[in-house]
Design a protein around this motif. Structure first.
Motif, PDB file in Angstrom:
ATOM      1  N   ARG A 255       0.815  -1.220   0.000  1.00 38.84           N
ATOM      2  CA  ARG A 255       0.000   0.000   0.000  1.00 38.84           C
ATOM      3  C   ARG A 255       0.844   1.263   0.000  1.00 38.84           C
ATOM      4  O   ARG A 255       0.623   2.179  -0.793  1.00 38.84           O
ATOM      5  CB  ARG A 255      -0.898   0.040   1.245  1.00 38.84           C
ATOM      6  CG  ARG A 255      -1.944  -1.001   1.247  1.00 38.84           C
ATOM      7  CD  ARG A 255      -2.325  -1.376   2.678  1.00 38.84           C
ATOM      8  NE  ARG A 255      -3.027  -2.638   2.668  1.00 38.84           N
ATOM      9  CZ  ARG A 255      -2.425  -3.824   2.530  1.00 38.84           C
ATOM     10  NH1 ARG A 255      -1.116  -3.912   2.436  1.00 38.84           N
ATOM     11  NH2 ARG A 255      -3.123  -4.927   2.480  1.00 38.84           N
ATOM     12  N   THR A 256       1.795   1.324   0.927  1.00 38.76           N
ATOM     13  CA  THR A 256       2.555   2.567   1.103  1.00 38.76           C
ATOM     14  C   THR A 256       3.393   2.857  -0.133  1.00 38.76           C
ATOM     15  O   THR A 256       3.391   3.983  -0.652  1.00 38.76           O
ATOM     16  CB  THR A 256       3.446   2.477   2.364  1.00 38.76           C
ATOM     17  OG1 THR A 256       2.629   2.053   3.455  1.00 38.76           O
ATOM     18  CG2 THR A 256       4.076   3.810   2.695  1.00 38.76           C
ATOM     19  N   SER A 257       4.101   1.841  -0.647  1.00 40.67           N
ATOM     20  CA  SER A 257       4.978   2.117  -1.788  1.00 40.67           C
ATOM     21  C   SER A 257       4.146   2.439  -3.033  1.00 40.67           C
ATOM     22  O   SER A 257       4.440   3.399  -3.754  1.00 40.67           O
ATOM     23  CB  SER A 257       5.937   0.953  -2.050  1.00 40.67           C
ATOM     24  OG  SER A 257       5.226  -0.215  -2.341  1.00 40.67           O
TER      25      SER A 257
ATOM     26  N   ARG B  15       4.576   0.769  14.651  1.00 35.83           N
ATOM     27  CA  ARG B  15       4.828   2.207  14.397  1.00 35.83           C
ATOM     28  C   ARG B  15       3.524   2.919  14.063  1.00 35.83           C
ATOM     29  O   ARG B  15       3.370   4.109  14.313  1.00 35.83           O
ATOM     30  CB  ARG B  15       5.817   2.343  13.245  1.00 35.83           C
ATOM     31  CG  ARG B  15       5.400   1.559  11.991  1.00 35.83           C
ATOM     32  CD  ARG B  15       6.585   1.357  11.089  1.00 35.83           C
ATOM     33  NE  ARG B  15       6.293   0.583   9.900  1.00 35.83           N
ATOM     34  CZ  ARG B  15       7.215  -0.063   9.205  1.00 35.83           C
ATOM     35  NH1 ARG B  15       8.466  -0.030   9.587  1.00 35.83           N
ATOM     36  NH2 ARG B  15       6.890  -0.732   8.123  1.00 35.83           N
ATOM     37  N   VAL B  16       2.567   2.165  13.490  1.00 35.35           N
ATOM     38  CA  VAL B  16       1.265   2.762  13.166  1.00 35.35           C
ATOM     39  C   VAL B  16       0.588   3.224  14.455  1.00 35.35           C
ATOM     40  O   VAL B  16       0.064   4.340  14.531  1.00 35.35           O
ATOM     41  CB  VAL B  16       0.374   1.742  12.422  1.00 35.35           C
ATOM     42  CG1 VAL B  16      -1.034   2.283  12.241  1.00 35.35           C
ATOM     43  CG2 VAL B  16       0.986   1.373  11.077  1.00 35.35           C
ATOM     44  N   ALA B  17       0.630   2.358  15.481  1.00 35.56           N
ATOM     45  CA  ALA B  17      -0.015   2.729  16.748  1.00 35.56           C
ATOM     46  C   ALA B  17       0.599   4.003  17.310  1.00 35.56           C
ATOM     47  O   ALA B  17      -0.125   4.929  17.711  1.00 35.56           O
ATOM     48  CB  ALA B  17       0.112   1.595  17.758  1.00 35.56           C
TER      49      ALA B  17
ATOM     50  N   HIS C  85      -8.056  -0.874   9.855  1.00 32.62           N
ATOM     51  CA  HIS C  85      -6.845  -1.709   9.945  1.00 32.62           C
ATOM     52  C   HIS C  85      -5.884  -1.151   8.898  1.00 32.62           C
ATOM     53  O   HIS C  85      -6.309  -0.861   7.781  1.00 32.62           O
ATOM     54  CB  HIS C  85      -7.204  -3.176   9.652  1.00 32.62           C
ATOM     55  CG  HIS C  85      -6.116  -4.161   9.971  1.00 32.62           C
ATOM     56  ND1 HIS C  85      -4.880  -4.154   9.342  1.00 32.62           N
ATOM     57  CD2 HIS C  85      -6.075  -5.189  10.861  1.00 32.62           C
ATOM     58  CE1 HIS C  85      -4.131  -5.132   9.843  1.00 32.62           C
ATOM     59  NE2 HIS C  85      -4.829  -5.779  10.763  1.00 32.62           N
ATOM     60  N   PRO C  86      -4.590  -1.006   9.234  1.00 34.64           N
ATOM     61  CA  PRO C  86      -3.678  -0.413   8.238  1.00 34.64           C
ATOM     62  C   PRO C  86      -3.328  -1.371   7.106  1.00 34.64           C
ATOM     63  O   PRO C  86      -2.818  -0.937   6.062  1.00 34.64           O
ATOM     64  CB  PRO C  86      -2.423  -0.093   9.057  1.00 34.64           C
ATOM     65  CG  PRO C  86      -2.452  -1.089  10.183  1.00 34.64           C
ATOM     66  CD  PRO C  86      -3.908  -1.314  10.497  1.00 34.64           C
ATOM     67  N   GLY C  87      -3.599  -2.676   7.305  1.00 35.69           N
ATOM     68  CA  GLY C  87      -3.166  -3.669   6.323  1.00 35.69           C
ATOM     69  C   GLY C  87      -1.650  -3.836   6.395  1.00 35.69           C
ATOM     70  O   GLY C  87      -0.960  -2.948   6.881  1.00 35.69           O
TER      71      GLY C  87
END
Ligand code: NCD
Length: 322
Positions: A54-56, A165-167, A254-256
């Motif tokens: 997702r991020t990339s 790190r998301v939390a 949920h960030p996945g």
């Protein structure tokens, strides 16, 4: 904003400004021609030392939609495979004259570290267990789109908080936006002192009914160097987000990537209260807004760059097709 390394680089007004701009990019994304000339002539390097879907992909598409030139490097298949250090890799890429480097790395502090080795703007796309600020921004944006505001909303973040790190970024960002955040999970997966970030802690899901939003986290097995729960089955029995535990008015995030059937049940993941695909869609427009913020927004990144001759177009030209 010179770099985006942590949510600590922002205040509430900064988060609202980025989300507002993301909204204007979402309008552009609904047009036939989705590209704008905003960053024409600018160069963005994506440097990913950890797996990412997702991020990339959303950072890549964000740079392309803004008409920037883009170089994407994954550690597998690059000279990192041949033993090149992070410092040498950044020095090599800096010689190509990038305006921004988006970096994901397994080490906490990596994004901060490379600011000393390049004059490009640095965007943290996840540094070890430390922070993932653009994820938190896209989550705030998603919630603002669904709820209007976060003030007074109760948000429970559930699962492997220790390795997330998301939390860390979400606790800060949701708090700045006025939400009341609780983190919940087994004691072994809740770091001591996490309350200092501005959240409450629960070791059970007994009171999860009070939450307006429930945010599930992945069990990050790749960061676990021991056994933190007796078994994933045991974890699911006590902490899985499912229709037995949640009521239909609670929004689910949920960030996945998701471990389907472990931290969240398939029916909850795919159900009407799930915002998971909205989060992915927000990722694109929020990352466009972040690139805009560091490369074309207000404060100039460095002398001699970012002026009219550098090719960055003015905010007013956002709406014009490339
Ligand atoms: C998160 C990450 O990489 O920290 N994923 C993401 O960016 N969408 C969360 C995770 O990997 O569990």
């Amino acid at each position: 904003m010179r770099h985006l390394l942590s949510i600590e680089d922002l205040d509430r007004a900064g988060i609202e400004r980025i989300c507002e701009r993301a909204r204007s990019f979402a309008d552009v994304a609904r047009r036939d021609i989705k590209k704008v000339p905003t960053l024409r002539g600018r160069t963005v390097v994506n440097l990913f030392y950890e797996s990412s879907t997702r991020t990339s992909s959303s950072f890549e598409l964000a740079a392309k939609r803004l008409s920037a030139d883009l170089v994407s490097i994954k550690s597998a298949g690059s000279s990192v495979d041949k033993g090149e250090s992070l410092q040498d890799t950044v020095a090599t890429l800096t010689a190509l004259g990038p305006d921004a480097i988006v970096i994901r790395a397994p080490h906490a502090g990596a994004a901060q570290l490379i600011t000393g080795w390049t004059d490009a703007a640095v965007i943290n796309a996840g540094d070890g267990k430390h922070e993932h600020p653009t994820q938190a921004l896209l989550d705030v944006h998603t919630l603002l789109e669904h709820l209007g505001r976060l003030d007074g909303k109760r948000i429970w973040i559930v699962g492997d908080v220790l390795h997330s790190r998301v939390a860390r970024s979400c606790i800060r960002a949701f708090g700045l936006m006025g939400a009341e955040v609780t983190v919940a999970g087994p004691p072994t997966l809740i770091p001591r002192g996490i309350e200092e970030l501005g959240c409450a802690v629960s070791y059970t899901l007994d009171d999860i009914g009070e939450a307006d939003v429930v945010y599930g986290l992945r069990m990050q097995r790749e960061r676990m160097n021991g056994s933190f729960v007796p078994s994933l089955r045991e974890y699911a029995i006590h902490y899985q987000l499912n229709s037995r535990r949640l009521n239909p008015r609670q929004l689910v995030m949920h960030p996945g990537p998701v471990n389907r059937g472990i931290e969240i049940s398939p029916e909850t993941m795919d159900g009407p209260s799930s915002l998971i695909t909205s989060q992915v869609a927000s990722g694109l427009v929020v990352r466009m807004a972040v690139l805009y913020e560091v490369l074309a927004g207000g404060e100039r990144p460095r002398s001699g760059r970012g002026d009219a001759s550098s090719g960055a177009t003015s905010p007013a030209s956002i709406g014009e097709p490339a």
